[in-house]
Design a protein around this motif. Structure first.
Motif, PDB file in Angstrom:
ATOM      1  N   ARG A  83       4.279 -22.650  28.923  1.00 24.71           N
ATOM      2  CA  ARG A  83       4.392 -21.821  27.727  1.00 24.71           C
ATOM      3  C   ARG A  83       4.874 -22.648  26.544  1.00 24.71           C
ATOM      4  NH1 ARG A  83       5.077 -16.254  27.904  1.00 24.71           N
ATOM      5  NH2 ARG A  83       6.785 -16.431  26.408  1.00 24.71           N
ATOM      6  N   SER A  84       5.902 -23.480  26.766  1.00 28.90           N
ATOM      7  CA  SER A  84       6.462 -24.281  25.679  1.00 28.90           C
ATOM      8  C   SER A  84       5.447 -25.286  25.153  1.00 28.90           C
ATOM      9  CB  SER A  84       7.720 -25.016  26.172  1.00 28.90           C
ATOM     10  OG  SER A  84       8.719 -24.102  26.580  1.00 28.90           O
ATOM     11  N   ALA A  85       4.761 -25.978  26.072  1.00 25.50           N
ATOM     12  CA  ALA A  85       3.802 -27.004  25.666  1.00 25.50           C
ATOM     13  C   ALA A  85       2.598 -26.389  24.958  1.00 25.50           C
ATOM     14  CB  ALA A  85       3.355 -27.806  26.890  1.00 25.50           C
ATOM     15  N   HIS A  86       2.071 -25.316  25.518  1.00 19.78           N
ATOM     16  CA  HIS A  86       0.876 -24.687  24.938  1.00 19.78           C
ATOM     17  C   HIS A  86       1.183 -24.085  23.568  1.00 19.78           C
ATOM     18  CE1 HIS A  86      -3.074 -22.944  24.884  1.00 19.78           C
ATOM     19  NE2 HIS A  86      -2.597 -21.704  24.814  1.00 19.78           N
ATOM     20  N   SER A  87       2.351 -23.475  23.430  1.00 14.62           N
ATOM     21  CA  SER A  87       2.738 -22.904  22.140  1.00 14.62           C
ATOM     22  C   SER A  87       2.869 -23.993  21.086  1.00 14.62           C
ATOM     23  CB  SER A  87       4.058 -22.138  22.289  1.00 14.62           C
ATOM     24  OG  SER A  87       4.512 -21.670  21.043  1.00 14.62           O
ATOM     25  N   ALA A  88       3.527 -25.115  21.435  1.00 14.73           N
ATOM     26  CA  ALA A  88       3.689 -26.219  20.491  1.00 14.73           C
ATOM     27  C   ALA A  88       2.329 -26.809  20.108  1.00 14.73           C
ATOM     28  CB  ALA A  88       4.592 -27.293  21.091  1.00 14.73           C
ATOM     29  N   ALA A  89       1.442 -26.941  21.085  1.00 11.11           N
ATOM     30  CA  ALA A  89       0.103 -27.474  20.803  1.00 11.11           C
ATOM     31  C   ALA A  89      -0.656 -26.570  19.841  1.00 11.11           C
ATOM     32  CB  ALA A  89      -0.675 -27.651  22.109  1.00 11.11           C
ATOM     33  N   ASN A  90      -0.537 -25.266  20.025  1.00 12.13           N
ATOM     34  CA  ASN A  90      -1.204 -24.329  19.119  1.00 12.13           C
ATOM     35  C   ASN A  90      -0.661 -24.444  17.703  1.00 12.13           C
ATOM     36  OD1 ASN A  90      -3.022 -23.247  20.937  1.00 12.13           O
ATOM     37  ND2 ASN A  90      -1.678 -21.570  21.551  1.00 12.13           N
ATOM     38  N   MET A  91       0.654 -24.634  17.591  1.00 10.14           N
ATOM     39  CA  MET A  91       1.269 -24.761  16.274  1.00 10.14           C
ATOM     40  C   MET A  91       0.802 -26.023  15.564  1.00 10.14           C
ATOM     41  SD  MET A  91       5.178 -23.550  17.115  1.00 10.14           S
ATOM     42  CE  MET A  91       5.746 -23.907  15.449  1.00 10.14           C
ATOM     43  N   MET A  92       0.519 -27.075  16.331  1.00 13.06           N
ATOM     44  CA  MET A  92       0.148 -28.357  15.742  1.00 13.06           C
ATOM     45  C   MET A  92      -1.349 -28.517  15.526  1.00 13.06           C
ATOM     46  SD  MET A  92       2.796 -30.108  15.037  1.00 13.06           S
ATOM     47  CE  MET A  92       1.920 -31.629  14.714  1.00 13.06           C
ATOM     48  N   ARG A  93      -2.135 -27.641  16.112  1.00 13.40           N
ATOM     49  CA  ARG A  93      -3.586 -27.842  16.095  1.00 13.40           C
ATOM     50  C   ARG A  93      -4.159 -27.927  14.684  1.00 13.40           C
ATOM     51  NH1 ARG A  93      -6.220 -27.371  20.567  1.00 13.40           N
ATOM     52  NH2 ARG A  93      -4.603 -26.020  21.431  1.00 13.40           N
ATOM     53  N   HIS A  94      -3.672 -27.056  13.787  1.00 15.40           N
ATOM     54  CA  HIS A  94      -4.229 -27.042  12.428  1.00 15.40           C
ATOM     55  C   HIS A  94      -3.844 -28.301  11.664  1.00 15.40           C
ATOM     56  CE1 HIS A  94      -0.138 -25.731  11.597  1.00 15.40           C
ATOM     57  NE2 HIS A  94      -0.349 -25.975  10.330  1.00 15.40           N
ATOM     58  N   ARG A  95      -2.665 -28.888  11.997  1.00 22.30           N
ATOM     59  CA  ARG A  95      -2.263 -30.124  11.325  1.00 22.30           C
ATOM     60  C   ARG A  95      -3.023 -31.332  11.864  1.00 22.30           C
ATOM     61  NH1 ARG A  95       4.117 -30.780  11.097  1.00 22.30           N
ATOM     62  NH2 ARG A  95       3.410 -32.654  10.005  1.00 22.30           N
ATOM     63  N   LEU A  96      -3.423 -31.253  13.131  1.00 23.14           N
ATOM     64  CA  LEU A  96      -4.125 -32.381  13.739  1.00 23.14           C
ATOM     65  C   LEU A  96      -5.593 -32.447  13.344  1.00 23.14           C
ATOM     66  CD1 LEU A  96      -2.691 -32.628  17.349  1.00 23.14           C
ATOM     67  CD2 LEU A  96      -3.119 -34.561  15.841  1.00 23.14           C
ATOM     68  N   ARG A  97      -6.156 -31.312  12.908  1.00 19.11           N
ATOM     69  CA  ARG A  97      -7.603 -31.295  12.691  1.00 19.11           C
ATOM     70  C   ARG A  97      -8.037 -32.265  11.609  1.00 19.11           C
ATOM     71  NH1 ARG A  97      -7.689 -25.178  10.269  1.00 19.11           N
ATOM     72  NH2 ARG A  97      -6.697 -25.622   8.266  1.00 19.11           N
ATOM     73  N   ASP A  98      -7.147 -32.636  10.684  1.00 13.50           N
ATOM     74  CA  ASP A  98      -7.490 -33.598   9.642  1.00 13.50           C
ATOM     75  C   ASP A  98      -7.252 -35.038  10.071  1.00 13.50           C
ATOM     76  OD1 ASP A  98      -8.212 -31.566   7.890  1.00 13.50           O
ATOM     77  OD2 ASP A  98      -6.164 -31.326   7.148  1.00 13.50           O
ATOM     78  N   ARG A  99      -6.666 -35.225  11.270  1.00 18.88           N
ATOM     79  CA  ARG A  99      -6.361 -36.586  11.727  1.00 18.88           C
ATOM     80  C   ARG A  99      -7.001 -36.929  13.055  1.00 18.88           C
ATOM     81  NH1 ARG A  99      -0.780 -39.300   9.969  1.00 18.88           N
ATOM     82  NH2 ARG A  99      -0.402 -38.208   8.021  1.00 18.88           N
ATOM     83  N   GLY A 100      -7.387 -35.939  13.831  1.00 17.46           N
ATOM     84  CA  GLY A 100      -7.952 -36.209  15.150  1.00 17.46           C
ATOM     85  C   GLY A 100      -8.005 -34.949  15.981  1.00 17.46           C
ATOM     86  N   GLN A 101      -7.986 -35.103  17.294  1.00 12.06           N
ATOM     87  CA  GLN A 101      -8.054 -33.946  18.181  1.00 12.06           C
ATOM     88  C   GLN A 101      -6.883 -33.956  19.147  1.00 12.06           C
ATOM     89  OE1 GLN A 101     -11.124 -33.887  21.208  1.00 12.06           O
ATOM     90  NE2 GLN A 101     -11.490 -36.090  20.978  1.00 12.06           N
ATOM     91  N   ILE A 102      -6.553 -32.767  19.650  1.00 12.53           N
ATOM     92  CA  ILE A 102      -5.497 -32.649  20.642  1.00 12.53           C
ATOM     93  C   ILE A 102      -6.130 -32.277  21.975  1.00 12.53           C
ATOM     94  CG2 ILE A 102      -5.051 -30.217  20.063  1.00 12.53           C
ATOM     95  CD1 ILE A 102      -2.063 -30.835  20.654  1.00 12.53           C
ATOM     96  N   ILE A 103      -5.702 -32.953  23.013  1.00 12.20           N
ATOM     97  CA  ILE A 103      -6.229 -32.727  24.362  1.00 12.20           C
ATOM     98  C   ILE A 103      -5.095 -32.194  25.221  1.00 12.20           C
ATOM     99  CG2 ILE A 103      -7.299 -33.793  26.383  1.00 12.20           C
ATOM    100  CD1 ILE A 103      -8.258 -36.046  24.456  1.00 12.20           C
ATOM    101  N   GLU A 104      -5.302 -31.018  25.825  1.00 12.85           N
ATOM    102  CA  GLU A 104      -4.288 -30.413  26.674  1.00 12.85           C
ATOM    103  C   GLU A 104      -4.692 -30.540  28.145  1.00 12.85           C
ATOM    104  OE1 GLU A 104      -4.338 -26.771  23.737  1.00 12.85           O
ATOM    105  OE2 GLU A 104      -2.569 -26.605  25.062  1.00 12.85           O
TER     106      GLU A 104
END
Length: 378
Positions: A83-104
């Motif tokens: 829950r903690s990891a997935h929530s943090a990843a969701n919060m960061m996804r919009h910031r990462l889209r201009d720099r790269g991708q996030i892989i869970e």
């Protein structure tokens, strides 16, 4: 004063200052969010972006200061790392889209004993650190990999790996020093806080890095012995139809009341700036949800909760608290034990909407509010 007393005094002072900053910051961030929906010319949009970035920087500084100065930890509970990891990843996804991708990549891990909020901060700090190591010009090749797995000793492992610029040996030696940073806008507290929280939980933080290759940060935590706190399954879905509900908003800051009312514009909203006026409103009509500030003068949100539940037991489980910071022992103890949702200021408008609307259907079926007009205190 003894060292412990000094730290306690500093922690209380920091929490009080954070509370006073977070209240005006909440309406600044909220009004900027409302402006984003308006049609702006290019110059105005650019100014709005700069203002929003500045507000986020202030928010991060205050949050880091609050965590770094904390001297009393909340009661431990079992924490689900997924829950903690997935929530943090969701919060960061919009910031990462201009720099790269996030892989869970989440494997099975045991729960760990700790605090869900602080565990979320570990995940978020590591993701922010990884994001800021990526070169914007390399967006197509950039990635951040967040992974959960169980090691050979049965420990839960959270790993965040980036393929950014990496660190030199000189920088690596200092990354956990408070206020040390190589970032133009960094506070220098994120990794220091992350290691401190990890060690408080009986774990360790490992770092592997190489210049022009990237960095891997690994949090290793022992398996927990406590049960996780049960939570209701979220039912919020954007765009779903809800019958209008009566919602009571209690906050001593009128601008915060206005923001929450704007976020909940599909419902009937009654706003008030004191507990006594809120209790008077409860006498006049029934409410589906009460959104209440925690720290208010004269009577607090804790007082409001106790009085309201004593007189109207059906409201138990239908409170949402917002807070700029719990700077008293009673407030911290209350937050440790309440099962009510708590949103920290400055909050996102969509977050307050989601939390409130998650509470509406179960009560609306059994106690539909009387059809009264929207009211506002004089």
């Amino acid at each position: 004063l003894h060292q412990t007393d000094r730290m306690a005094t500093m922690g209380q002072l920091a929490a009080g200052v954070a509370h006073e900053i977070n209240n005006p910051l909440a309406w600044v961030v909220g009004n900027l969010a409302l402006l984003e929906a308006a049609e702006l010319d290019d110059k105005s949009a650019s100014l709005l972006t700069k203002a929003r970035d500045g507000a986020k920087r202030v928010e991060r500084i205050v949050q880091d200061l609050k965590t770094f100065s904390r001297v009393r930890e909340p009661s431990p509970q079992g924490v689900d790392l997924w829950r903690s990891a997935h929530s943090a990843a969701n919060m960061m996804r919009h910031r990462l889209r201009d720099r790269g991708q996030i892989i869970e990549d989440y494997g099975a891990v045991p729960s760990v004993d700790g605090d869900e909020t602080r565990m979320g901060q570990i995940c978020l700090n590591l993701l922010v650190n990884a994001l800021e190591a990526l070169e914007p010009s390399e967006r197509k090749r950039n990635h951040v990999h967040i992974r959960l797995f169980t090691d050979g000793q049965g420990n839960a492992v959270l790993e965040v790996k980036d393929n950014g610029k990496g660190m030199s040996p000189t920088v690596e030696r200092r990354i956990f020093d408070p206020f040390f940073t190589t970032k133009e806008r960094g506070t220098g507290l994120g990794l220091s806080i992350t290691r401190s929280i990890t060690e408080d939980l009986g774990g360790r933080l490992e770092v592997e890095t190489a210049l022009d290759v990237g960095t891997t940060m690994r949090v290793v935590l022992p398996p927990g012995m406590l049960s996780s706190r049960s939570t209701a399954t979220p039912i919020y879905a954007p765009g779903r139809e809800l019958a209008p509900a009566n919602i009571l908003v209690v906050d001593d800051e009128p601008d915060i009341c206005d923001l929450i009312e704007a976020a909940l514009s599909k419902h009937r909203v009654v706003t008030t700036t004191s507990v006594d006026r809120a209790m008077a409103a409860l006498e006049r009509e029934r409410f589906t949800v009460v959104v209440c500030d925690l720290m208010m003068p004269v009577k607090t949100g804790m007082d409001m909760h106790a009085e309201a539940i004593a007189m109207y037991p059906e409201l138990d489980g239908h409170f949402v608290f917002v807070t700029g910071g719990a700077y008293t022992a009673d407030a911290r103890l209350f937050l440790d034990h309440t099962r009510a949702p708590v949103l920290e200021k400055p909050f996102r408008l969509d977050a307050i909407r989601e939390v409130v609307e998650d509470m509406i259907p179960s009560l609306i079926r059994t106690s539909t509010p009387a059809p009264r007009a929207v009211s506002r205190e004089p």
